[in-house]
Design an enzyme around this catalytic site. Structure first.
Site, mmCIF file in Angstrom:
data_model
loop_
_atom_site.group_PDB
_atom_site.id
_atom_site.type_symbol
_atom_site.label_atom_id
_atom_site.label_comp_id
_atom_site.label_asym_id
_atom_site.label_seq_id
_atom_site.Cartn_x
_atom_site.Cartn_y
_atom_site.Cartn_z
ATOM 1 N N ASP A 111 47.928 13.600 -0.578
ATOM 2 C CA ASP A 111 47.366 14.116 0.662
ATOM 3 C C ASP A 111 46.241 15.060 0.261
ATOM 4 O OD1 ASP A 111 46.725 15.343 3.016
ATOM 5 O OD2 ASP A 111 48.720 16.144 3.417
ATOM 6 N N HIS A 113 52.975 11.620 8.306
ATOM 7 C CA HIS A 113 52.119 10.777 7.467
ATOM 8 C C HIS A 113 52.787 9.422 7.274
ATOM 9 C CE1 HIS A 113 49.349 13.935 5.696
ATOM 10 N NE2 HIS A 113 50.304 14.699 6.222
#
Length: 259
Positions: free
Chosen positions: A148, A246
């Protein structure tokens, strides 16, 4: 070689949502996890150490915050925790499995969205991590940096790009940093090598109906060295089940780890 990257937004929460039932069915070679939000002594259950994998965690000093993990079918020659900057190493943001011909890194870059002080920290990270990336690029090995990165690179990488130009994650200097990483330092955005479509997101806000309306951002990347980029077979973003805010980013490479 199948590599999965996912920000779990709490690995114990993802576990309760079925992540560890889904994982064995993927037959992945390497799984990189970010934002574990747990200390190793809270992960004694064998579910957090999947059978058939070497597992390693790098926890933040602050409980319930940040943290990274890697699971790999092949035992690395070396496990490296941190990249030498205490501000970020104390938050468990960088974990590397080093093999003879390849390093796989799980990276959780800071977010600047919670306030000016966090954006200042993120800016320091970008400055110091760029130097680290430059040093990695000079090494005689290949790299897959999963994680990320908390930056959407281009307008195609988030739904509402116009109103977000002044928000962390899509600030001009953040986007320019990624452009420099690709265009000058020489790393490659693996996903975009094989999928140029719009509306391919990996994160959705929990506010409003972002998930239902696909109002998302592409914040999760596998960033690789050029030789690896020539070995990409396919990619997908798994959205059938929500383990987190996510989605897992899955890449298949025609590449073998040498021990």
């Amino acid at each position: 070689m199948k590599v999965i990257s996912i920000n779990t937004n709490g690995i114990r929460a993802a576990s309760r949502k079925g992540f560890f039932e889904w994982l064995p069915k993927q037959h992945a070679d390497v799984i990189c996890i970010q934002e574990t939000k747990a200390q190793i002594d809270q992960l004694g259950d064998e579910i957090f150490h999947p059978a058939g994998y070497v597992s390693a965690y790098y926890d933040a000093q602050k409980k319930g915050y940040s943290g990274t993990a890697i699971y790999s079918r092949k035992k690395p020659l070396q496990i490296i925790r941190g990249f030498g900057e205490s501000e970020f190493d104390n938050e468990g943001r960088y974990l590397e499995f080093r093999y003879k011909n390849l390093s796989v890194i799980s990276l959780y870059a800071p977010s600047g969205s919670s306030g000016e002080h966090r954006q200042e920290s993120k800016n320091r990270f970008l400055e110091s991590f760029k130097l680290h990336l430059q040093s990695l690029k000079r090494k005689r090995r290949e790299f897959i940096i999963c994680g990320d990165w908390n930056i959407a690179h281009k307008e195609i990488d988030l739904k509402n790009w116009k109103p977000n130009q002044k928000n962390s994650g899509f600030l001009p200097h953040e986007r320019a940093w990624l452009s420099e990483l690709f265009d000058e330092i020489g790393f490659v955005d693996a996903f975009r090598e094989v999928d140029q479509r719009a509306e391919q997101y990996t994160w959705w806000s929990n506010r409003g109906q972002s998930w239902d309306k696909n109002v998302g951002w592409r914040l999760d990347y596998q960033i690789v060295t050029p030789k690896i980029s020539q070995r990409i077979k396919s990619t997908s973003i798994y959205k059938d089940t929500r383990f987190s805010d996510h989605a897992p980013l899955i890449m298949d490479y025609d590449f073998q780890i040498e021990l």
